[in-house]
Design a protein around this motif. Structure first.
Motif, short mmCIF file in Angstrom:
data_model
loop_
_atom_site.label_atom_id
_atom_site.label_comp_id
_atom_site.label_asym_id
_atom_site.label_seq_id
_atom_site.Cartn_x
_atom_site.Cartn_y
_atom_site.Cartn_z
N ALA A 240 -3.95 93.12 26.37
CA ALA A 240 -2.68 93.10 25.64
C ALA A 240 -1.91 91.83 26.00
O ALA A 240 -2.08 91.30 27.10
N PHE A 241 -1.08 91.38 25.07
CA PHE A 241 -0.20 90.25 25.37
C PHE A 241 1.22 90.64 24.96
O PHE A 241 1.49 90.99 23.82
N ILE A 242 2.13 90.53 25.93
CA ILE A 242 3.53 90.92 25.74
C ILE A 242 4.40 89.67 25.84
O ILE A 242 4.38 88.99 26.87
N ARG B 111 9.47 91.59 21.50
CA ARG B 111 10.78 92.25 21.32
C ARG B 111 11.21 92.18 19.86
O ARG B 111 11.56 93.19 19.25
N ASN B 112 11.17 90.99 19.26
CA ASN B 112 11.33 90.87 17.81
C ASN B 112 9.95 91.19 17.23
O ASN B 112 9.06 90.35 17.23
N PHE B 113 9.81 92.42 16.74
CA PHE B 113 8.47 92.93 16.43
C PHE B 113 7.84 92.23 15.23
O PHE B 113 6.61 92.23 15.08
N GLU B 114 8.68 91.60 14.39
CA GLU B 114 8.12 90.88 13.23
C GLU B 114 7.12 89.82 13.68
O GLU B 114 6.11 89.57 13.02
N HIS C 258 1.62 87.78 14.04
CA HIS C 258 0.49 87.36 14.87
C HIS C 258 -0.75 88.15 14.47
O HIS C 258 -1.85 87.59 14.33
N ALA C 259 -0.57 89.45 14.28
CA ALA C 259 -1.70 90.31 13.91
C ALA C 259 -2.29 89.87 12.57
O ALA C 259 -3.52 89.77 12.41
N THR C 260 -1.41 89.57 11.62
CA THR C 260 -1.88 89.15 10.30
C THR C 260 -2.63 87.82 10.39
O THR C 260 -3.70 87.65 9.80
N GLU C 261 -2.08 86.91 11.18
CA GLU C 261 -2.68 85.56 11.23
C GLU C 261 -3.93 85.48 12.09
O GLU C 261 -4.85 84.73 11.79
N TYR C 262 -3.97 86.26 13.19
CA TYR C 262 -5.02 86.00 14.20
C TYR C 262 -5.89 87.21 14.56
O TYR C 262 -6.67 87.13 15.51
N GLY C 263 -5.73 88.31 13.84
CA GLY C 263 -6.63 89.44 14.08
C GLY C 263 -6.34 90.22 15.35
O GLY C 263 -7.19 90.94 15.85
N THR C 264 -5.12 90.08 15.88
CA THR C 264 -4.70 90.95 16.98
C THR C 264 -4.14 92.24 16.37
O THR C 264 -4.06 92.37 15.15
N THR C 265 -3.75 93.18 17.23
CA THR C 265 -3.21 94.44 16.72
C THR C 265 -1.79 94.62 17.26
O THR C 265 -1.59 94.70 18.47
N ALA C 266 -0.80 94.64 16.36
CA ALA C 266 0.60 94.81 16.78
C ALA C 266 0.84 96.28 17.07
O ALA C 266 0.59 97.14 16.22
#
Ligand code: NDP
Length: 290
Positions: free
Chosen positions: A6-8, A33-36, A41-49
């Motif tokens: 995970a990355f916070i 914190r600003n969840f947008e 990030h998830a949309t651009e790089y395949g991570t999971t928000a």
């Protein structure tokens, strides 16, 4: 069983660092914190928000927030997965690392203070330097995840040692910044061509990271791009001064530099890059470094 990561904290550093994780791990959670920003990030790089409660169920949890206090405040409300390793890439306070390492150990969570250097470009290229404090076995377990983001990764000692190395590094960079601003102001006052002088100094013993990259890429071209905020540098020099004080040492250059960086920070426009500290010298001398 595959490792989840995970990355916070998807700020100037975190956003770019987290990009590399999906290339090495199947499941990469991101939270901000600003969840947008996490969703983007998830949309651009395949991570999971995900919500933070889920992010802290990962095996390796990275964080990169402005200060240790921000990390402490965040962690205090969380139920972190037993057996997880928290890798804090914040440039933080050694004492806070020791406190967090001992508190989290009670719930079988290991804490590594793992600040980075290399700036946003190093984050983008996964060429960061990690200076890591904490248990060596936790370091070994987290090493593959850190290797996804960095090039030189060193275990420098017990809890707090990583934060200490980072604070001293940034203090030394601040010393070089002040020295370069004073030196080049003097040269310009004497009618010297600064670009030619810079070439000479960069081939001589007075060179530093500041003369090699900060002056040509940020100051002489007047771009001062905001990648590392001046208040964050002032925070780091403050941590270095606290380390000196705790060790009861006499360090006049460090003390003076912290005062100078604090003054530069108080004079600077909001949202100023660290390189704008030279503007303090420019306003004092009425000489522009271009
Ligand atoms: P930024 O200000 O760009 O990003 C800060 C991040 O932390 C954002 O994601 C922000 O979320 C989040 N955040 C801030 N406060 C809180 C809080 N109270 N609770 C939860 N999240 C919070 O900082 P940088 O990325 O530049 O720096 C982060 C750390 O890395 C600092 O310690 C800095 O000194 C260090 N560092 C920075 C370098 C650089 O070149 N920028 C280089 C090396 C180290 P939100 O988006 O919601 O505001």
């Amino acid at each position: 069983m595959s490792t989840t990561v995970a990355f916070i904290g998807l700020g100037a550093m975190g956003y770019r660092m987290a990009v590399h994780l999906p290339k090495h791990f199947d499941t990469v959670y991101v939270w901000n914190r600003n969840f947008e920003k996490a969703k983007q990030h998830a949309t651009e790089y395949g991570t999971t928000a995900v919500e933070i409660s889920q992010a802290v169920q990962a095996d390796i949890i990275f964080s990169c927030l402005p200060t240790s206090l921000d990390v402490e405040n965040l962690i205090q409300d969380l139920e972190i997965k037993s057996g997880a390793i928290w890798v804090d890439c914040t440039s933080g306070v050694p004492e806070s690392a020791r406190k967090l390492a001992s508190t989290l150990a009670q719930n079988n969570v290991q804490f590594l203070d793992a600040p980075v250097s290399g700036q946003t470009i190093g984050a983008e290229n996964a060429t960061l330097t990690f200076m890591v404090g904490g248990q060596k076995d936790a370091f070994d377990q987290a090493l593959p995840a850190m290797q996804a983001l960095g090039k030189l990764i060193k275990h420098v000692g017990d809890s707090g040692a990583g934060f200490a190395v980072k604070a001293v590094n940034n203090m030394m960079m601040a010393v070089h910044l002040c020295a370069a601003a004073e030196g080049f102001t003097t040269l310009k006052a004497h009618g010297v061509n600064l670009n030619e002088a810079l070439d000479c100094i960069n081939a001589s013993s007075g060179k530093s990271g500041v003369t090699e990259s900060v002056l040509p890429q940020r100051v002489f071209n007047r771009s001062f791009p905001l990648t590392f905020a001046l208040p964050l540098l002032a925070k780091d020099t403050g941590i270095a001064v606290d380390l000196v004080r705790e060790a009861k040492l006499s360090t006049p250059v460090i003390s003076l530099t912290q005062n100078l960086i604090n003054i530069a920070n108080s004079l600077a426009e909001p949202e100023s890059d660290f390189s704008s500290a030279v503007k303090m010298y420019e306003s004092w001398s009425k000489i522009t470094l271009d």
